[in-house]
Write a protein that holds these residues in place. Structure first.
Motif, PDB file in Angstrom:
ATOM      1  N   GLN B   5       0.723  -0.997   0.087  1.00  0.00           N
ATOM      2  CA  GLN B   5      -0.033  -0.048  -0.145  1.00  0.00           C
ATOM      3  C   GLN B   5       0.866   1.283  -0.157  1.00  0.00           C
ATOM      4  O   GLN B   5       1.995   1.389   0.678  1.00  0.00           O
ATOM      5  N   HIS B   7       0.916   5.636   0.055  1.00  0.00           N
ATOM      6  CA  HIS B   7       0.309   6.837   0.244  1.00  0.00           C
ATOM      7  C   HIS B   7       1.207   7.955  -0.203  1.00  0.00           C
ATOM      8  O   HIS B   7       2.352   8.208   0.145  1.00  0.00           O
ATOM      9  N   ASP B  18      -4.067   7.196  -2.113  1.00  0.00           N
ATOM     10  CA  ASP B  18      -3.746   6.020  -1.491  1.00  0.00           C
ATOM     11  C   ASP B  18      -3.925   4.727  -2.523  1.00  0.00           C
ATOM     12  O   ASP B  18      -5.010   4.528  -3.043  1.00  0.00           O
ATOM     13  N   ARG B  71       4.275   7.402   2.198  1.00  0.00           N
ATOM     14  CA  ARG B  71       4.181   6.365   2.986  1.00  0.00           C
ATOM     15  C   ARG B  71       3.845   5.040   2.508  1.00  0.00           C
ATOM     16  O   ARG B  71       3.133   5.119   1.539  1.00  0.00           O
ATOM     17  N   ALA B  72       4.475   3.868   2.899  1.00  0.00           N
ATOM     18  CA  ALA B  72       4.145   2.780   2.489  1.00  0.00           C
ATOM     19  C   ALA B  72       4.314   1.592   3.475  1.00  0.00           C
ATOM     20  O   ALA B  72       5.191   1.434   4.416  1.00  0.00           O
ATOM     21  N   ASP B  73       3.425   0.390   3.081  1.00  0.00           N
ATOM     22  CA  ASP B  73       3.654  -0.708   3.885  1.00  0.00           C
ATOM     23  C   ASP B  73       4.314  -1.606   3.104  1.00  0.00           C
ATOM     24  O   ASP B  73       3.536  -1.848   1.899  1.00  0.00           O
ATOM     25  N   TRP B  74       5.071  -2.350   3.535  1.00  0.00           N
ATOM     26  CA  TRP B  74       5.725  -3.374   2.548  1.00  0.00           C
ATOM     27  C   TRP B  74       5.918  -4.709   3.383  1.00  0.00           C
ATOM     28  O   TRP B  74       6.094  -4.868   4.618  1.00  0.00           O
ATOM     29  N   MET B  83       3.634  -6.818   8.034  1.00  0.00           N
ATOM     30  CA  MET B  83       4.125  -5.901   7.234  1.00  0.00           C
ATOM     31  C   MET B  83       4.985  -4.788   7.924  1.00  0.00           C
ATOM     32  O   MET B  83       4.914  -4.758   9.113  1.00  0.00           O
ATOM     33  N   ASP B  84       6.033  -4.031   7.264  1.00  0.00           N
ATOM     34  CA  ASP B  84       6.351  -2.976   7.837  1.00  0.00           C
ATOM     35  C   ASP B  84       5.973  -1.666   7.186  1.00  0.00           C
ATOM     36  O   ASP B  84       5.579  -1.671   6.096  1.00  0.00           O
ATOM     37  N   ARG B  85       6.464  -0.528   8.179  1.00  0.00           N
ATOM     38  CA  ARG B  85       5.760   0.678   7.364  1.00  0.00           C
ATOM     39  C   ARG B  85       7.144   1.780   7.504  1.00  0.00           C
ATOM     40  O   ARG B  85       8.077   1.446   8.218  1.00  0.00           O
ATOM     41  N   SER B  87       7.996   5.582   5.999  1.00  0.00           N
ATOM     42  CA  SER B  87       7.433   6.933   5.594  1.00  0.00           C
ATOM     43  C   SER B  87       8.699   8.054   5.480  1.00  0.00           C
ATOM     44  O   SER B  87       9.826   7.838   6.213  1.00  0.00           O
ATOM     45  N   GLY B 101       9.236   1.838  10.435  1.00  0.00           N
ATOM     46  CA  GLY B 101       8.316   1.543  11.592  1.00  0.00           C
ATOM     47  C   GLY B 101       8.330   2.770  12.358  1.00  0.00           C
ATOM     48  O   GLY B 101       8.070   4.101  11.799  1.00  0.00           O
TER      49      GLY B 101
END
Lengths: 200, 375
Positions: B5, B7, B18, B71-74, B83-85, B87, B101
């Protein structure tokens, strides 16, 4: 408010102080006793007139020579070379070293136009040569510059500059910190640790 | 290392969006100037905290904005359990804030190990046809991706080189002996790592290139260091001392890894000197593919699991003929290997030929993204 803004603007020119911390200090001063503010102002005012450089080692002192240089109990055959006066205070706090100091006043950095003439290298050579004719000649020079490109360049330059003097030149050990973990050491630190390994 | 995801806010011409991205292949379709490359750039900035198109972060701001947020979740792989985040917040005039994170990162070097990307873009043509400096840049980037510590050595070498050149300019000869010791130490480290990298490229590049180009004979890459690879530390120091007068005369360091060369060799000749534009374009693309493969291979060795970098392909197929495009696609890592690749296409390109049911297609218009439900 103009008075607060002016104080904050001066304080933020000091190292390690951002606007938030400067504002906190300003408000603390407003709350404090007047005598506290006056004493602080007086101490700041007299700082530059009471603290000088030691004419022998170049460290900060209120007496000349400094307390270390004039202490008869110190080992006068060993001189530790540091970059700046603050380093003397740091090493003294360890209570591990009992010799004398020599402050270079910076590090060699051709990029910033700092060559050997801008550092106290000649006075170091003069100190070694003068001491050679006394009962306590300098036998060891410990180079305690930081393990950075500039610190290492300065150390290597000093090694060459002192080649002709009858002194042993040593360098502070660098590598894995006490309580550190090999797993977290970066490659350059590990490489330095291996190069500087000592027999058990 | 797929993004699930993303943003984006106030970045280039993308006001706010998004976008779910949980597909191994993502195609961005749109006319020129709609925001396809801006989207790839946003993903790249998330991976490295810097752009592949500009050095100035303020260029990335949307017109009239003074801040952008990415910002991304991967995940490590599509089947990873969590998932990690990451930004990145940039405000004009301030330092950008990169978070992995909850942790704020202070050195971009840390990002390289976490979620690297390999971008295939038009400027890569310089790796094959440009100046030696451009090829060095590519191979340095590769080495830094495979061996994180290489970044530190390269930074140290560059700093010593700057000091050495400053000393040469100001004629401070007495400093050169001290600087040369460090110059040689870091230079030898660079040279040895580059030689290791050359062996890895020798193993893959000729075969990969031939798989697409079908020249029938192999194109290889030779690493030609400025100092001899067999030289000892003392021999290099002696060489520098011997050539010091010339360095002083020209006020610059005339030897060292900053003068190393990487040369494409075909039938013992310099391939770049006579290859066609298409052949050179293909060489630059294959370099990028080998870079991605080598990273996956190194990760497999290190963690036991093959992990590819994110692949970002910006209009790179345009300059290949139909059959080469097809073969180039076959060379890309298989989607089953948990690799995510994002491509940009012009609407009139035969993008359907490369898509399958799992491909996510996004139409891009004026910085807005619409998912194409049926392909």
């Amino acid at each position: 408010m103009k008075a607060i803004e002016e104080l904050v603007s001066i304080l933020t020119r000091l190292p390690g102080l951002g606007r938030k911390s400067a504002l906190r200090i300003a408000y603390a001063l407003l709350r404090a006793d007047l005598s506290f503010s006056e004493t602080l102002a007086e101490r700041i005012r007299t700082l530059r007139t009471s603290v000088h450089f030691c004419s022998v080692c170049g460290s900060y002192t209120e007496t000349d020579p400094c307390e270390v240089c004039s202490d008869p109990g110190r080992d006068r055959t060993v001189v530790c070379v540091v970059e700046q006066p603050q380093d003397v205070i740091t090493i003294e706090a360890s209570h591990e070293y009992r010799g004398l100091y020599h402050v270079l006043g910076g590090l060699l950095s051709p990029l910033d136009g700092i060559g050997p003439d801008k550092l106290a290298i000649r006075p170091l050579l003069a100190r070694i040569r003068n001491a050679a004719h006394t009962s306590q000649p300098i036998r060891e020079v410990v180079i305690a510059t930081n393990p950075t490109i500039e610190g290492d360049t300065t150390a290597l330059y000093l090694k060459k500059a002192l080649e002709q003097e009858h002194v042993t030149i040593t360098r502070l050990a660098t590598g894995i910190p006490v309580g550190g973990d090999l797993e977290y050491a970066d490659r350059l630190t590990l490489a330095r640790s291996f190069r500087g390994r000592t027999p058990l | 290392m797929p993004f699930e995801q993303v943003h984006i806010a106030s970045f280039r011409n993308i006001a706010e969006c998004d976008i779910p991205l949980g597909a191994s292949r993502v195609f961005l379709l749109g006319e020129n100037g709609q925001g396809k490359t801006n989207f790839l750039e946003a993903l790249y900035v998330l991976c490295y905290a810097s752009s592949f198109r500009t050095h100035a972060d303020r260029d990335l701001l949307m017109h009239g904005s003074d801040a952008f947020l990415l910002r991304a979740d991967w995940k490590d792989s599509f089947d990873a359990p969590f998932m990690d985040r990451m930004s990145l917040l940039y405000r004009a005039g301030e330092k950008k804030e990169v978070r992995l994170g909850d942790k704020i990162l202070t050195d971009r070097k840390e990002l390289v190990a976490h979620n690297p990307a390999v971008v295939f873009c038009h400027e890569d043509f310089g790796f094959a046809a440009g100046e030696p400096e451009e090829r060095r840049f590519f191979f340095d980037q590769c080495a830094g991706m495979l061996w994180n510590e290489y970044i530190d050595i390269l930074r140290s070498y560059k700093r010593v080189l700057k000091h050495r050149n400053a000393a040469l300019k100001s004629g401070e000869e007495e400093l050169l002996a001290s600087l040369d010791i460090q110059f040689t130490r870091f230079g030898m480290d660079l040279m040895q790592t580059r030689a290791r990298l050359a062996v890895l490229f020798h193993e893959h590049f000729p075969q990969f290139y031939d798989q697409v180009a079908r020249l029938g004979t192999r194109v290889n890459i030779d690493y030609r260091p400025s100092w001899s690879l067999d030289s000892t530390f003392d021999q290099i120091l002696a060489y520098l001392a011997e050539h010091r007068a010339r360095d002083l005369e020209l006020k610059t360091s005339l030897s060292g890894p900053h003068r190393d060369r990487w040369v494409f060799v075909h039938e013992e000749r310099n391939f770049a000197a006579y290859a066609s534009t298409g052949q050179l374009r293909l060489a630059s693309l294959v370099l990028r593919i080998v870079q991605a493969y080598l990273f996956a291979q190194a990760e497999e060795k290190r963690t036991g699991k093959r992990r590819y970098p994110l692949l970002l392909l910006d209009d790179v197929l345009l300059e290949l003929d139909g059959s080469k495009r097809k073969r180039f696609f076959e060379l890309l890592p298989d989607p089953s290997e948990s690799v995510q690749a994002v491509f940009t296409f012009l609407p009139e390109e035969p993008w359907r030929d490369y898509a399958d049911r799992s491909t996510m297609v996004l139409r891009v218009e004026h910085g807005r993204f619409t998912r194409e439900e049926s392909i």
